[in-house]
Design a protein around this motif. Structure first.
Motif, short mmCIF file in Angstrom:
data_model
loop_
_atom_site.label_atom_id
_atom_site.label_comp_id
_atom_site.label_asym_id
_atom_site.label_seq_id
_atom_site.Cartn_x
_atom_site.Cartn_y
_atom_site.Cartn_z
N SER A 38 0.83 -1.20 0.00
CA SER A 38 0.00 0.00 0.00
C SER A 38 0.87 1.25 0.00
O SER A 38 0.36 2.36 0.04
CB SER A 38 -0.93 0.01 1.22
OG SER A 38 -0.15 0.02 2.41
N SER A 39 2.19 1.04 -0.05
CA SER A 39 3.10 2.17 -0.05
C SER A 39 4.24 1.94 -1.03
O SER A 39 4.55 0.82 -1.40
CB SER A 39 3.66 2.41 1.36
OG SER A 39 4.38 1.28 1.80
N THR A 95 10.43 4.51 -1.29
CA THR A 95 10.82 5.84 -1.75
C THR A 95 12.01 5.84 -2.71
O THR A 95 11.99 6.52 -3.73
CB THR A 95 11.12 6.75 -0.54
OG1 THR A 95 10.00 6.72 0.35
CG2 THR A 95 11.39 8.18 -0.96
N SER A 130 11.02 9.35 4.47
CA SER A 130 11.03 8.05 5.14
C SER A 130 11.37 6.98 4.11
O SER A 130 11.63 7.26 2.95
CB SER A 130 9.66 7.77 5.75
OG SER A 130 8.68 7.73 4.73
N ASP A 144 9.22 4.66 3.10
CA ASP A 144 8.04 4.43 2.27
C ASP A 144 7.15 5.67 2.27
O ASP A 144 7.18 6.47 3.21
CB ASP A 144 7.22 3.26 2.81
CG ASP A 144 7.93 1.94 2.70
OD1 ASP A 144 7.90 1.36 1.61
OD2 ASP A 144 8.53 1.50 3.70
N ILE A 145 6.32 5.76 1.23
CA ILE A 145 5.30 6.80 1.13
C ILE A 145 3.99 6.11 0.77
O ILE A 145 3.93 5.36 -0.21
CB ILE A 145 5.65 7.86 0.07
CG1 ILE A 145 6.99 8.53 0.39
CG2 ILE A 145 4.53 8.90 -0.06
CD1 ILE A 145 7.50 9.46 -0.69
N ASP A 146 2.94 6.37 1.54
CA ASP A 146 1.64 5.78 1.26
C ASP A 146 1.14 6.30 -0.09
O ASP A 146 1.15 7.49 -0.35
CB ASP A 146 0.65 6.16 2.37
CG ASP A 146 -0.69 5.49 2.18
OD1 ASP A 146 -1.54 6.06 1.45
OD2 ASP A 146 -0.90 4.41 2.75
N THR A 172 -2.44 8.53 0.67
CA THR A 172 -2.39 9.70 1.56
C THR A 172 -1.09 10.48 1.44
O THR A 172 -1.03 11.62 1.91
CB THR A 172 -2.56 9.27 3.02
OG1 THR A 172 -1.41 8.49 3.41
CG2 THR A 172 -3.85 8.48 3.23
N ARG A 220 1.41 9.88 3.12
CA ARG A 220 1.98 9.86 4.47
C ARG A 220 3.32 9.12 4.45
O ARG A 220 3.46 8.11 3.79
CB ARG A 220 1.00 9.17 5.42
CG ARG A 220 1.42 9.17 6.84
CD ARG A 220 0.29 8.64 7.73
NE ARG A 220 0.86 8.24 8.99
CZ ARG A 220 0.77 7.03 9.51
NH1 ARG A 220 0.06 6.10 8.90
NH2 ARG A 220 1.34 6.75 10.65
N LEU A 221 4.29 9.65 5.19
CA LEU A 221 5.60 9.02 5.28
C LEU A 221 5.52 7.84 6.24
O LEU A 221 5.04 7.97 7.36
CB LEU A 221 6.64 10.04 5.77
CG LEU A 221 6.80 11.28 4.89
CD1 LEU A 221 7.76 12.26 5.53
CD2 LEU A 221 7.27 10.90 3.49
N LEU A 222 6.01 6.68 5.79
CA LEU A 222 5.92 5.44 6.56
C LEU A 222 7.28 4.78 6.68
O LEU A 222 8.17 5.04 5.89
CB LEU A 222 4.95 4.47 5.88
CG LEU A 222 3.54 4.97 5.58
CD1 LEU A 222 2.81 3.98 4.69
CD2 LEU A 222 2.79 5.19 6.89
N GLY A 223 7.41 3.88 7.62
CA GLY A 223 8.64 3.09 7.75
C GLY A 223 9.74 3.87 8.44
O GLY A 223 9.50 4.84 9.15
#
Length: 189
Positions: free
Chosen positions: A110-111, A114, A151, A153-155, A158, A160-163
């Motif tokens: 889902s992401s 990056t 980050s 990952d990026i969703d 959204t 949103r920055l993940l990981g």
């Protein structure tokens, strides 16, 4: 993995030449060429018109974009250009890249990883699609946090920055991309 085998031999040859250690050069050059021929023959898939994730596969993987920066293939080589376009077609989602989409134990992510998007932008630049690369880069920069950090990952939806945060590999790719794109001139300048 075959590309990394080729890269190891290629770099060993370069180091050996710099150090004047010539006793194994002929043997290593033969090994390097054998690996290159194997990759060119078996990693290319005529059906998808791209280098694929593994031999006898139709699955794409953004990591094959590294073939050019590793020095394996020229950015203008028709097979590399075709691979970049196939990856854009199959792995790009709203300006961000999947690393791959084939079925595995993790399911469809889902992401976006990056660094893959930076690899893609660099590849666009190197195949001559400078305007598209610049636009994608500016879009990607807008997903950083208020300090301009990324980050792992990026969703996709959204943004949103993940990981892992901040992610060193993402920032190394950001710097390389910024350096490459700093050579792009626009009509506004």
């Amino acid at each position: 993995s075959k590309i990394l085998c080729w890269t190891a031999v290629d770099k060993a040859l370069k180091v050996a030449k710099i150090l004047g250690k010539t006793s194994k050069i002929a043997r290593w050059q033969l090994l390097e060429e054998t690996i290159r021929e194997d990759i060119m023959k078996n990693a290319w898939n005529d059906k998808v018109q791209a280098f694929t994730q593994s031999y006898n596969s139709e699955d794409l993987d953004a990591s094959v974009l590294l073939m050019e920066p590793y020095g394996f293939i020229d950015a203008k080589h028709p097979k590399y250009v075709s691979t970049v376009k196939a990856i854009e077609r199959d792995l790009c989602y709203d300006g961000l890249l999947y690393r791959y989409k084939n079925k595995d134990d993790f399911g469809l992510p889902s992401s976006s990883f990056t660094i893959c998007t930076f690899w893609f932008i660099n590849s666009l630049y190197k195949i001559g699609e400078e305007q598209k690369a610049t636009e994608q880069f500016e879009k990607l920069l807008s997903y950083s946090n208020h300090l301009g950090l990324f980050s792992e990952d990026i969703d996709f939806k959204t943004k949103r920055l993940l990981g892992n945060f901040p992610q060193a590999y993402s920032h190394l790719a950001l710097i390389e991309t910024a350096i490459n794109l700093s050579n792009v001139t626009t009509d506004q300048e």
